[in-house]
Design a protein around this motif. Structure first.
Motif, PDB file in Angstrom:
ATOM      1  N   UNK A 124      -7.953   9.335 -17.929  1.00 44.44           N
ATOM      2  CA  UNK A 124      -8.729   9.648 -16.728  1.00 44.44           C
ATOM      3  C   UNK A 124      -9.253   8.387 -16.054  1.00 44.44           C
ATOM      4  N   UNK A 125      -9.766   7.453 -16.862  1.00 41.68           N
ATOM      5  CA  UNK A 125     -10.306   6.228 -16.261  1.00 41.68           C
ATOM      6  C   UNK A 125      -9.207   5.463 -15.522  1.00 41.68           C
ATOM      7  N   UNK A 126      -8.029   5.368 -16.164  1.00 42.67           N
ATOM      8  CA  UNK A 126      -6.925   4.644 -15.530  1.00 42.67           C
ATOM      9  C   UNK A 126      -6.500   5.307 -14.225  1.00 42.67           C
ATOM     10  N   UNK A 127      -6.356   6.637 -14.270  1.00 45.50           N
ATOM     11  CA  UNK A 127      -5.891   7.340 -13.068  1.00 45.50           C
ATOM     12  C   UNK A 127      -6.944   7.293 -11.970  1.00 45.50           C
ATOM     13  N   UNK A 128      -8.201   7.538 -12.326  1.00 47.03           N
ATOM     14  CA  UNK A 128      -9.259   7.545 -11.295  1.00 47.03           C
ATOM     15  C   UNK A 128      -9.424   6.168 -10.666  1.00 47.03           C
ATOM     16  N   UNK A 129      -9.436   5.121 -11.504  1.00 48.53           N
ATOM     17  CA  UNK A 129      -9.592   3.762 -10.966  1.00 48.53           C
ATOM     18  C   UNK A 129      -8.409   3.386 -10.075  1.00 48.53           C
ATOM     19  N   UNK A 157       0.822  -1.199   0.000  1.00 49.61           N
ATOM     20  CA  UNK A 157       0.000   0.000   0.000  1.00 49.61           C
ATOM     21  C   UNK A 157       0.863   1.259   0.000  1.00 49.61           C
ATOM     22  N   UNK A 158       1.982   1.211   0.739  1.00 52.78           N
ATOM     23  CA  UNK A 158       2.890   2.360   0.746  1.00 52.78           C
ATOM     24  C   UNK A 158       3.464   2.623  -0.643  1.00 52.78           C
ATOM     25  N   UNK A 159       3.830   1.554  -1.351  1.00 55.41           N
ATOM     26  CA  UNK A 159       4.344   1.710  -2.719  1.00 55.41           C
ATOM     27  C   UNK A 159       3.266   2.281  -3.649  1.00 55.41           C
ATOM     28  N   UNK A 160       2.012   1.853  -3.449  1.00 54.85           N
ATOM     29  CA  UNK A 160       0.916   2.400  -4.264  1.00 54.85           C
ATOM     30  C   UNK A 160       0.734   3.895  -4.007  1.00 54.85           C
ATOM     31  N   UNK A 161       0.856   4.272  -2.722  1.00 56.13           N
ATOM     32  CA  UNK A 161       0.763   5.695  -2.406  1.00 56.13           C
ATOM     33  C   UNK A 161       1.897   6.477  -3.083  1.00 56.13           C
ATOM     34  N   UNK A 169      -6.091   2.806  -4.626  1.00 53.79           N
ATOM     35  CA  UNK A 169      -5.070   3.217  -3.662  1.00 53.79           C
ATOM     36  C   UNK A 169      -5.709   3.673  -2.352  1.00 53.79           C
ATOM     37  N   UNK A 170      -6.762   4.477  -2.437  1.00 60.03           N
ATOM     38  CA  UNK A 170      -7.410   4.998  -1.234  1.00 60.03           C
ATOM     39  C   UNK A 170      -8.253   3.936  -0.531  1.00 60.03           C
ATOM     40  N   UNK A 171      -8.878   3.048  -1.304  1.00 60.51           N
ATOM     41  CA  UNK A 171      -9.777   2.057  -0.709  1.00 60.51           C
ATOM     42  C   UNK A 171      -9.593   0.726  -1.436  1.00 60.51           C
ATOM     43  N   UNK A 172      -8.594  -0.071  -1.031  1.00 58.78           N
ATOM     44  CA  UNK A 172      -8.325  -1.337  -1.734  1.00 58.78           C
ATOM     45  C   UNK A 172      -9.486  -2.302  -1.721  1.00 58.78           C
ATOM     46  N   UNK A 173     -10.380  -2.159  -0.760  1.00 62.42           N
ATOM     47  CA  UNK A 173     -11.517  -3.078  -0.659  1.00 62.42           C
ATOM     48  C   UNK A 173     -12.786  -2.497  -1.278  1.00 62.42           C
ATOM     49  N   UNK A 174     -12.637  -1.361  -1.969  1.00 63.11           N
ATOM     50  CA  UNK A 174     -13.812  -0.695  -2.524  1.00 63.11           C
ATOM     51  C   UNK A 174     -14.195  -1.212  -3.904  1.00 63.11           C
TER      52      UNK A 174
END
Length: 752
Positions: free
Chosen positions: A191-196, A146-150, A201-206
């Protein structure tokens, strides 16, 4: 340049000319436009310009990035046109070398920074993503992943806000104007790639899951920007080479004042009749005539001829050619837009601002095609959401990216513009890009005789005395020199040829000279005797005299005291040096040849026999030439025409493709599709060979672009093509198309 300066009428002379449109005089200005990335941008800018009150028409060429705008100076100004382009999200500067160079420098610097930021950030994101790819099992702890994703998200923000800015702005601009451009699917994929990825990143379980695609996002943007940067570099080099060919006209001139002093002035201040001093190594600032000679002129920028030509006192010189012989003085005859140089520049700008028919056809299906892309991507996302929801997003993004038809939109315009550049460098200026397609398939070519197959001026081939005996031209009597001095008073083509034999450093002996149109010249000598130069009847002073018939196709000019024949000058047409080789090359290339001339049958038959043309029409009026050409077209032939006279204008306009010789009448040059500035008939052969090669390149580009899309779409739909690979493929595809077309600009003439 401040906008108010653009409204100065003197400054506008550099990029504006006056034309007639619908019975009124309007201004026509040329601009270079920056910020264009696809063919759809042309329509956006044209809409913005035509929305300005007072704009009559606007044409924008996406391949050349040039705009041609006709506007009414009573209702608008140049500054309003530039503001309209800027309000649409682009920029425009007058099509002159200095501001265009600055515009390219700014555009290149901004593009380089975008490529650098995207590439640097992509490398950093790949560093953060690598552990996720190589780790197996529980080697990478969830909190560390998760840190790497951030870290990837933070590094990707500059790519979205800065590097990807042009794609997002162009897409928003198109949607706001209710249009769809090539950047719409690209921006949507970004946009779709970045938003998804941000949601993951913010909510891995979302709802977006736990997979992130920052590496694909940054690599795609960097690859696409790198491809466009290379494409822009090729375009800038094309513009620079074109400017080098068109920048021959100096900005200042040394005008001779009444006291003999040479004062530097702007060339925009020169007027017909001014005397100008041209130092060695400087360019002639206008069209005119030498007052002091001889010298040599390098006309390579205008004609493509590398060897300097000799110019004597009294000879015409062309503005933009280089004085490489000796310092000379000249008298200005034509300035500004009236000069031959500016006429060539204007014709070339017109051609480069056109949108070719092939490109217009592409524009017609571009909209439905792009809507189809969006629908296909949506269907792919729906299908994969049932099969493997974790891969649905990036499959849809890959489809959006890989199907963007940038290469298809560049296939034809890039090749046609490159060919136009190549022809201009060799002395052939296109006025209509679409003419290349017709020229490539031309099956029959009609040629005019005088000034086309033959040289502009006849040659003095013989000198006879009153008895008909042939005399030696090199040892002619003193009276022949007097005839040449008398001929110098006339602008008739035969008089100009004879005047070249006037003895040097001899004072003109003629007084009370008058010219009788259609007959000849008359002058009085110092002893009071009156002599005449012209037709036999004119010299004899008898309207009933009939010249004896001659078997040779020559023109006779007599000289002697009134009522007495002394000398006879015989002139004959001379073939152009390359006429025979050009005719043979055209015939070998499968082109049927015909000769259309309004001259007498005997002279036309003599020239036709020399070059071996059997299809001959002599004594033809313009309507006769037009009828003969129309019959060939009715037989299904693709017909071309080469001419130079006023009477050739109707047939030049009717032909499928037409050439006007550079020294021909203005009306002929206006109606022709191309102007052979070099005056070489062999360049018509070269133009046809290059046109055939151009059509081959267009077909190659179209086949490649279509094959690429047909091959990659199934791969993207099947999930075998990640977004970064799709971006790389699209960038390389566009670059390949542009690079293939650029070969034409440096192609050596030769049979296809």
């Amino acid at each position: 340049m401040p906008l108010d300066v653009l409204d100065d009428p003197v400054e506008q002379q550099r990029f504006t000319r006056w034309v007639e449109d619908g019975g009124r005089q309007v201004a026509e200005s040329s601009f270079q436009v920056s910020g264009m990335y696809c063919a759809a941008c042309s329509g956006v800018i044209e809409s913005a310009l035509t929305g300005v009150d007072g704009v009559v028409s606007a044409q924008v060429g996406s391949a050349s990035q040039r705009a041609k705008v006709r506007w009414d100076p009573k209702r608008t100004q140049v500054s309003a046109l530039v503001k309209a382009v800027r309000s649409a999200g682009y920029d425009a500067v007058p099509d002159a070398a200095a501001p265009a160079r600055e515009q390219r420098r700014v555009e290149r610097r901004a593009a380089l920074w975008r490529v650098f930021v995207a590439s640097f950030c992509a490398m950093q994101v790949m560093m953060f993503a690598t552990p996720s790819y190589v780790a197996t099992g529980d080697e990478l702890a969830p909190d560390l992943r998760q840190l790497l994703n951030w870290g990837s998200w933070v590094v990707s923000i500059p790519v979205l806000l800065f590097s990807a800015g042009p794609f997002l702005r162009n897409a928003w601009r198109s949607l706001r104007l209710r249009r769809i451009s090539m950047d719409v699917p690209v921006a949507l994929g970004i946009l779709v790639t970045f938003i998804a990825s941000t949601g993951a990143t913010f909510d891995p379980d979302g709802a977006f899951g736990h997979e992130v695609y920052f590496d694909s996002f940054t690599m795609f943007v960097s690859f696409l920007l790198a491809g466009r940067f290379l494409e822009m570099t090729v375009r800038h080099r094309a513009a620079e080479s074109l400017e080098a060919a068109l920048s021959g006209m100096p900005e200042t001139a040394l005008r001779l004042e009444p006291n003999g002093e040479a004062m530097p002035v702007s060339v925009l201040r020169l007027r017909a009749g001014d005397r100008v001093r041209v130092p060695l190594g400087s360019a002639f600032p206008a069209d005119g005539r030498l007052l002091i000679g001889p010298t040599q002129a390098d006309e390579s920028l205008l004609t493509g001829e590398s060897s300097p030509v000799t110019r004597q006192a009294g000879d015409e010189v062309v503005g933009g050619s280089l004085n490489v012989g000796a310092p000379v003085d000249m008298q200005v005859e034509r300035v500004g837009a009236d000069t031959r140089f500016e006429a060539i520049v204007s014709m070339l700008r017109d051609a480069l601002s056109q949108r070719p028919a092939l490109a217009r056809q592409a524009d017609q299906w571009a909209g439905p095609f792009l809507w189809g892309i969006l629908a296909l991507a949506g269907l792919a996302a729906v299908a994969w959401s049932w099969y493997d929801p974790s891969r649905a997003l990036w499959v849809a993004v890959s489809v959006l990216i890989v199907t963007c038809p940038c290469a298809l939109s560049l296939a034809a315009p890039a090749a046609l513009v490159a060919a136009a550049r190549a022809l201009a460098r060799r002395g052939v200026v296109l006025q209509r890009l679409d003419a290349l397609e017709a020229l490539a398939s031309m099956s029959r070519l009609f040629l005019d005789k005088t000034g086309t197959l033959t040289q502009d001026q006849p040659a003095l081939v013989a000198l006879r005395d009153a008895s008909g005996a042939v005399l030696d031209l090199t040892a002619s009597p003193v009276e022949v020199g007097d005839a040449a001095l008398l001929a110098a008073w006339s602008a008739h083509p035969l008089s100009k040829v004879l005047a070249q034999r006037a003895p040097a450093a001899v004072e003109d002996r003629w007084q009370a000279v008058r010219e009788q149109p259609g007959s000849g010249l008359e002058g009085r000598r110092a002893d009071g005797s009156v002599w005449r130069l012209g037709s036999r009847a004119w010299v004899l002073g008898s309207s009933s005299d009939v010249a004896p018939a001659t078997d040779q196709p020559v023109v006779q000019v007599w000289f002697g005291p009134v009522g007495q024949l002394r000398w006879c000058f015989e002139f004959a047409e001379q073939l152009r040096p390359d006429a025979l080789s050009a005719v043979e090359a055209l015939r070998a290339g499968g082109v049927g040849l015909g000769l259309l001339s309004g001259d007498a049958s005997r002279r036309v038959a003599h020239i036709a026999e020399q070059v071996g043309i059997a299809d001959v029409v002599a004594g033809a009026q313009p309507q006769d030439k037009l009828a003969h050409l129309s019959r060939a077209q009715a037989r299904g032939e693709r017909v071309g025409m080469v001419g130079d006279g006023v009477n050739d204008a109707p047939v030049l306009a009717r032909a499928d493709v037409s050439f006007a010789m550079g020294q021909g009448a203005l009306v002929a040059r206006v109606h022709a599709d191309a102007v052979v500035v070099s005056g070489r008939l062999q360049d018509v052969v070269m133009a046809r060979q290059l046109a055939q090669r151009t059509m081959q390149v267009v077909r190659q580009n179209l086949i490649w672009a279509a094959t690429y899309n047909l091959a990659c779409i199934p791969l993207a739909l099947a999930g075998y093509l990640p977004p970064w690979a799709a971006g790389l493929g699209m960038a390389l595809s566009s670059l390949l198309v542009v690079g293939n077309a650029t070969r034409l600009a440096y192609a050596r003439p030769g049979p296809v």
